[in-house]
Each structure stands twice: as structure tokens, then as C-alpha cells.
Design a protein around this motif. Structure first.
Motif, short mmCIF file in Angstrom:
data_model
loop_
_atom_site.label_atom_id
_atom_site.label_comp_id
_atom_site.label_asym_id
_atom_site.label_seq_id
_atom_site.Cartn_x
_atom_site.Cartn_y
_atom_site.Cartn_z
N PHE A 84 2.68 12.91 18.71
CA PHE A 84 4.02 13.50 18.61
C PHE A 84 4.61 13.20 17.24
O PHE A 84 5.23 14.07 16.62
N GLN A 85 4.44 12.00 16.75
CA GLN A 85 4.95 11.64 15.43
C GLN A 85 4.37 12.52 14.34
O GLN A 85 5.02 12.79 13.33
N LYS A 86 3.13 12.97 14.56
CA LYS A 86 2.47 13.84 13.58
C LYS A 86 2.84 15.30 13.79
O LYS A 86 2.37 16.18 13.08
N GLY A 87 3.67 15.56 14.81
CA GLY A 87 4.04 16.93 15.12
C GLY A 87 2.98 17.67 15.90
O GLY A 87 3.01 18.89 16.01
N GLN A 88 2.04 16.93 16.49
CA GLN A 88 0.97 17.53 17.27
C GLN A 88 1.34 17.53 18.75
O GLN A 88 0.85 16.75 19.54
N VAL A 89 2.25 18.41 19.10
CA VAL A 89 2.72 18.53 20.48
C VAL A 89 2.79 20.01 20.82
O VAL A 89 3.27 20.82 20.03
N SER A 90 2.29 20.37 21.97
CA SER A 90 2.30 21.77 22.38
C SER A 90 3.58 22.08 23.14
O SER A 90 4.26 21.19 23.65
N LEU A 91 3.86 23.34 23.22
CA LEU A 91 5.05 23.78 23.95
C LEU A 91 4.96 23.38 25.42
O LEU A 91 5.94 22.96 26.03
N HIS A 92 3.78 23.47 25.98
CA HIS A 92 3.61 23.13 27.39
C HIS A 92 3.79 21.64 27.63
O HIS A 92 4.33 21.22 28.65
N GLU A 93 3.33 20.84 26.70
CA GLU A 93 3.56 19.40 26.80
C GLU A 93 5.05 19.11 26.80
O GLU A 93 5.55 18.30 27.57
N PHE A 94 5.75 19.80 25.93
CA PHE A 94 7.19 19.59 25.81
C PHE A 94 7.91 20.00 27.09
O PHE A 94 8.82 19.31 27.55
N LYS A 95 7.51 21.09 27.66
CA LYS A 95 8.10 21.54 28.92
C LYS A 95 7.88 20.53 30.03
O LYS A 95 8.79 20.22 30.81
N LEU A 96 6.67 20.01 30.09
CA LEU A 96 6.32 19.13 31.20
C LEU A 96 7.01 17.78 31.09
O LEU A 96 7.39 17.19 32.10
N VAL A 97 7.16 17.27 29.89
CA VAL A 97 7.87 16.00 29.75
C VAL A 97 9.35 16.18 30.08
O VAL A 97 9.98 15.32 30.66
N THR A 98 9.88 17.34 29.72
CA THR A 98 11.27 17.64 30.06
C THR A 98 11.43 17.64 31.58
O THR A 98 12.43 17.15 32.11
N SER A 99 10.45 18.16 32.28
CA SER A 99 10.49 18.17 33.74
C SER A 99 10.51 16.76 34.30
O SER A 99 11.30 16.43 35.19
N SER A 100 9.63 15.91 33.80
CA SER A 100 9.58 14.54 34.30
C SER A 100 10.87 13.79 33.99
O SER A 100 11.37 13.03 34.82
N LEU B 145 7.39 23.05 17.36
CA LEU B 145 7.37 24.11 18.36
C LEU B 145 8.10 25.37 17.92
O LEU B 145 8.15 26.35 18.65
N GLN B 146 8.67 25.31 16.71
CA GLN B 146 9.44 26.43 16.18
C GLN B 146 10.52 26.90 17.17
O GLN B 146 10.66 28.08 17.46
N LEU B 147 11.25 25.92 17.70
CA LEU B 147 12.36 26.24 18.60
C LEU B 147 13.54 26.74 17.78
O LEU B 147 13.66 26.44 16.59
N PRO B 148 14.44 27.48 18.40
CA PRO B 148 15.56 28.07 17.67
C PRO B 148 16.42 27.03 16.96
O PRO B 148 16.67 25.94 17.48
N SER B 149 16.87 27.37 15.77
CA SER B 149 17.73 26.46 15.00
C SER B 149 19.08 26.26 15.66
O SER B 149 19.81 25.32 15.35
N THR B 150 19.42 27.15 16.59
CA THR B 150 20.69 27.05 17.31
C THR B 150 20.66 26.01 18.42
O THR B 150 21.66 25.76 19.07
N GLY B 151 19.48 25.42 18.66
CA GLY B 151 19.41 24.28 19.57
C GLY B 151 18.92 24.54 20.97
O GLY B 151 18.83 23.61 21.78
N GLU B 152 18.56 25.80 21.30
CA GLU B 152 18.06 26.06 22.65
C GLU B 152 16.79 25.25 22.91
O GLU B 152 15.90 25.16 22.07
N GLY B 153 16.72 24.66 24.09
CA GLY B 153 15.57 23.85 24.46
C GLY B 153 15.64 22.41 24.00
O GLY B 153 14.76 21.61 24.28
N LEU B 154 16.73 22.07 23.31
CA LEU B 154 16.87 20.72 22.74
C LEU B 154 18.18 20.04 23.15
O LEU B 154 18.62 19.10 22.49
N ALA B 155 18.78 20.51 24.22
CA ALA B 155 20.06 19.95 24.65
C ALA B 155 19.95 18.47 25.00
O ALA B 155 20.91 17.72 24.84
N PHE B 156 18.78 18.06 25.47
CA PHE B 156 18.58 16.66 25.83
C PHE B 156 18.92 15.72 24.69
O PHE B 156 19.41 14.61 24.89
#
Length: 296
Positions: free
Chosen positions: A40-56, A158-169
Motif C-alpha cells: 500500500f505504501q508503494k501505491g500497489q493496491v487494487s480497487l477491489h482491495e480498497f473496496k473490501l477493506v472499506t467493507s471490513s 486508484l485514480q479516485l475523483p479529486s472531489t473526494g468520492e470514495g474517500l469519506a472515511f
């Protein structure tokens, strides 16, 4: 798990916040060195990994905040009750709706290792609320400390929107100055009335919180390996392209093939399987705890 840190009378005279940092040093380092955290520190994280950790994280924070509300007037916790500033459940719900859609509650899994963490939080809140501060401190101050670092890494990778969607946590609207707020939180926590025996139990509970996270990491590592063997990641890497995410591949496919693969997978894409939803919890939880507490 035994650590080299001991509960001497001299050491126990320190503030609780200092004691917690010292007591969890070894398990903190163990969590920090997990493969997923390093990736993760290297930026090697997939979108699906990110979704799943958010779920947990959603299940963990739902349990934590349910027990906090149960004990918000209890003197063993009331001084550190800051729901507007710290609570994350609503933010996680917002992120999950973005990633999974309006039916996200039917989509997200609660892995066994995550459920074990959840059960411990409920047990503490109902039977030993004086230990709740250990879990709250470990999670919330870690989030505040490492949150902005994590947010930037995830947004870029993950190239998420600069407006912050998906990063509210990662966004703490109720905290205008993280440094000052953490100082306030520590001072409130240090002022909790606690005898020596209780203080020792709080320190042990904080180490247990780390170990619960590490157990989640290890379980997820095993599931990731199985998922790779079964070919699941290839299927899931395209899932959220329908939400205008431009890049979700772990290593980034060639630009010329990106559109072709996206169009094909949009037509035959299957819903996320329970197995693959486990993936993210390892990397993201490891990073949240390890990077967050390192900055405490």
C-alpha cells in the motif's frame, strides 16, 4: 503474545497515552511489516482491495460506535466521547454506497476474522466498558494521524475523483486542527480515573486490538493467495469501471487494451464474490493501523 514491555511501578506512573504507545510498540511493528501494508505504501493496491477493506472497516466501526453510544454517559468513557469529530460509520456508509451502489448492504461480506474483532468490541462494551478506551484510541487517533497520507496514496493509486468520492472515511470535517485535537483527546484520556490494575488491563486490551487486526491481515493474505490461484482478481478488477473509475488494475494494463477490456467486461461482469471481497481488509487495515499509530 508477550512483549518486552513490562508493567513496572515506575513505568505505570506515566500518562496513559504514553503507556499505550510503549505497550503496543512490538505489535505495531508486526502490523507495520505485513506485505499488504508495504504494498500500500508503494501505491500497489487494487480497487477491489480498497473496496473490501472499506467493507471490513464498516463492520468494525459499527460495533465500536454502537458500544461507544452504549457507554457515552459512563464515566469510564464519557470524557473521550467525541462523536461529531471522530465517528466513522456514516463516512464508511457513504463510501460503500459509492463503490457498491444503493444495495451495498447486501453486497458486503463480514469475514470470520472481522467478525471475531466485532465480537470482542461488543463483549468489551457490554462487560468491561473501561477497556473501550483502548480500542477507541487505537483506531481513531490512528485514523487522524495517518489518514491524510492514506488518502493521497489511495486517490493516486486508484485514480479516485479529486472531489473526494470514495474517500469519506479519511475526511474529518469536525476536526479543524488534527494536532490540537489529538492533544485534547490525549489529555482527556490521561485524566480518566483508573487504578493501577485497570490501567494494566487497558494496555493489554490495546495489544489485543492490534493482534485482532493482524489476525485479519493473515486470514486475508491466505484468501488473496487462493483468489489468485482461482483467477478471481482478473474478473473483479473491472467491476467499478461503471462508476467512472479510469484505472483499477493493480499494475496498470497497456492504454491501448484498457478500453477494449473495459467494454468487454461491462457486458459479462458478475457481482463481487464473497471470497474476493476479503482482499482489501488486509492491506487497508494494516496501513490504517500501522501508518496511523506510527504518527501518534
Amino acid at each position: 503474545m508477550e512483549t518486552s514491555w513490562t508493567h513496572s511501578s515506575e513505568s505505570m506512573s506515566k500518562d496513559l497515552s504514553e503507556l499505550l504507545k510503549e505497550a503496543t510498540k512490538e505489535v505495531h511493528e508486526q502490523a507495520e511489516n505485513t506485505p499488504f501494508m508495504k504494498n500500500f505504501q508503494k501505491g500497489q493496491v487494487s480497487l477491489h482491495e480498497f473496496k473490501l477493506v472499506t467493507s471490513s472497516l464498516y463492520f468494525i466501526y459499527s460495533a465500536l460506535e454502537e458500544e461507544i453510544e452504549r457507554n457515552k454517559d459512563n464515566p469510564v468513557y464519557a470524557p473521550v466521547y467525541f462523536p461529531a469529530e471522530l465517528h466513522r460509520k456514516a463516512a464508511l456508509e457513504q463510501d460503500l454506497k459509492y463503490f457498491y451502489g444503493s444495495n451495498w448492504r447486501d453486497e458486503i461480506p463480514c469475514p470470520e476474522a472481522t467478525q471475531k474483532y466485532v465480537e470482542r468490541l461488543h463483549y468489551v462494551g457490554k462487560n468491561h466498558p473501561e477497556l473501550l478506551v483502548a480500542h477507541a484510541y487505537t483506531r481513531y487517533l490512528g485514523d487522524l494521524s495517518g489518514g491524510q497520507v492514506l488518502k493521497k496514496i489511495a486517490q493516486k493509486a486508484l485514480q479516485l475523483p479529486s472531489t473526494g468520492e470514495g474517500l469519506a472515511f479519511f475526511t474529518f470535517d469536525g476536526v479543524s486542527n488534527a494536532t490540537k485535537f489529538k492533544q485534547l483527546y490525549r489529555s482527556r484520556m490521561n485524566a480518566l480515573e483508573m487504578d493501577l490494575a485497570t490501567k494494566k488491563r487497558v494496555l493489554e486490551e490495546a495489544k489485543k486490538a492490534f493482534l485482532l487486526n493482524i489476525q485479519v491481515f493473515e486470514a486475508l493474505q491466505e484468501l488473496v493467495s487462493k483468489g489468485q490461484e482461482n483467477g478471481h482478481p482478473a474478473q473483479l478488477k473491472a467491476e467499478l469501471r461503471t462508476r467512472n473509475i479510469n484505472k483499477s488494475y493493480e499494475h496498470g494494463p497497456a492504454p491501448g487494451k484498457e478500453s477494449e477490456r473495459t467494454n468487454k467486461r461491462h457486458t459479462d461482469m458478475m457481482p463481487t464474490t464473497p471470497l474476493v471481497r476479503w482482499i482489501l481488509a488486509l492491506g487497508f487495515l494494516a496501513m490504517t493501523v500501522a501508518v496511523g499509530l506510527f504518527a501518534m
